[in-house]
Scaffold this active site. Structure first.
Site, PDB file in Angstrom:
ATOM      1  N   SER A   1      -0.960   6.069  -7.101  1.00 34.10           N
ATOM      2  CA  SER A   1      -1.439   5.177  -6.031  1.00 34.10           C
ATOM      3  C   SER A   1      -1.657   3.811  -6.657  1.00 34.10           C
ATOM      4  O   SER A   1      -1.790   3.710  -7.886  1.00 34.10           O
ATOM      5  CB  SER A   1      -2.774   5.708  -5.500  1.00 34.10           C
ATOM      6  OG  SER A   1      -3.454   4.747  -4.733  1.00 34.10           O
TER       7      SER A   1
ATOM      8  N   TYR B   1     -11.536   8.846  -6.074  1.00 31.91           N
ATOM      9  CA  TYR B   1     -10.091   8.907  -5.778  1.00 31.91           C
ATOM     10  C   TYR B   1      -9.317   8.116  -6.833  1.00 31.91           C
ATOM     11  O   TYR B   1      -8.327   8.612  -7.396  1.00 31.91           O
ATOM     12  CB  TYR B   1      -9.818   8.355  -4.372  1.00 31.91           C
ATOM     13  CG  TYR B   1      -8.346   8.349  -4.006  1.00 31.91           C
ATOM     14  CD1 TYR B   1      -7.691   9.543  -3.691  1.00 31.91           C
ATOM     15  CD2 TYR B   1      -7.610   7.164  -3.969  1.00 31.91           C
ATOM     16  CE1 TYR B   1      -6.341   9.551  -3.355  1.00 31.91           C
ATOM     17  CE2 TYR B   1      -6.274   7.162  -3.632  1.00 31.91           C
ATOM     18  CZ  TYR B   1      -5.636   8.353  -3.326  1.00 31.91           C
ATOM     19  OH  TYR B   1      -4.292   8.357  -2.997  1.00 31.91           O
TER      20      TYR B   1
END
Ligand code: NDP
Length: 243
Positions: free
Chosen positions: A142, A155
């Site tokens: 990501s 995350y």
């Protein structure tokens, strides 16, 4: 003829979003797929679509947090298609929240799926690839693997970990015919934000989602890495929406 014709590609988290879209694209280019996720009925529907278009796909229920299931998944690919050309470690979850909300079960779920899941994919795939003398890991990280934002500390930590693990894997497998690609999407249309239980984080994500990339943008990046000749290692790709 497509460079992907007959390549055996394993995809985790193929029941929605980026994994599903990548499966459709790669199958349309002639790759032979084995797709896994927990929602097997979604996988079966996807497989029917792919077969109706003339594609080749096998389905297996998979929870990436379970090493044995991951090993069975990879073994199924090997016995059905004779080899494994690529493993796409795509499954992920993102229940964002501020640290002070102490949503510890959600932290643990992100660690289990996003980090342990990728490690399990490596643990199951690496022995097969070493024996074959070739293979390609495509790990989905990501933009959160490069910078941290509020509500995304855990995350992002999992995605930093995926980046570190991918780089370590590349260095340690040098000279063995094994390639490693890290694909890092910016905000992309998918079901990922649906698991957010924190109101503040959900509102922030709604804003981001206005500029979200279509999942095909990430699927094409995956395809690009897979299409390269054996001596080309596409190490990292960051794909962001234009703002
Ligand atoms: P989705 O929620 O649409 O897809 C996530 C996939 O992961 C689903 O197929 C889900 O299937 C699967 N999954 C979740 N938990 C497990 C598990 N324990 N075992 C097996 N499969 C699991 O989101 P995306 O397509 O967006 O996510 C794909 C990847 O892309 C993730 O790693 C995510 O972090 C990353 N990413 C996404 C971005 C975005 O904005 N969308 C941005 C940056 C990265 P099921 O529930 O059926 O098991």
């Amino acid at each position: 003829m497509s460079l992907l014709r007959g390549k055996v590609v394993v995809i985790t988290g193929a029941s929605s979003g980026i994994g599903e879209t990548a499966a459709r694209l790669l199958a349309s280019q002639g790759a032979h797929l084995i797709i896994g996720a927990r929602r097997v009925e979604r996988l079966e529907a996807l497989a029917s679509d792919i077969r109706a278009e003339g594609g080749t796909v096998a389905v297996q229920q998979l929870d990436v947090t379970d090493l044995e299931q991951m090993q069975e998944f990879l073994k199924a690919a090997q016995s059905r298609f004779g080899r494994v050309d690529a493993v796409i470690n795509n499954a992920g979850v993102m229940p964002l929240s501020p640290l002070e909300a102490l949503k510890i079960e959600e932290w643990n779920r992100m660690i289990d799926v996003n980090i342990r899941g990728v490690l399990h994919g490596i643990a199951a795939g690496l022995p097969i690839m070493k024996e074959q003398g070739f293979g390609h890991f495509i790990n989905i990280a990501s933009i959160g693997a490069y910078e941290v934002s509020p509500t995304a500390a855990v995350y992002c930590a999992t995605k930093y970990a995926v980046r570190a693990i991918s780089e370590g894997l590349r260095l340690e497998t040098a000279g063995q015919g094994i390639r490693v690609t890290l694909v890092s999407p910016g905000v992309t249309e998918s079901e990922l934000a649906e698991s957010i239980t924190d109101n503040e984080a959900r509102e922030v994500m709604k804003e981001y989602r206005r500029i979200a990339l279509p999942a095909t943008a990430i699927a094409r990046a995956i395809m690009y890495a897979l299409e390269q000749p054996d001596n080309v290692d596409v190490s990292e790709m960051v794909i962001k929406p234009v703002i």
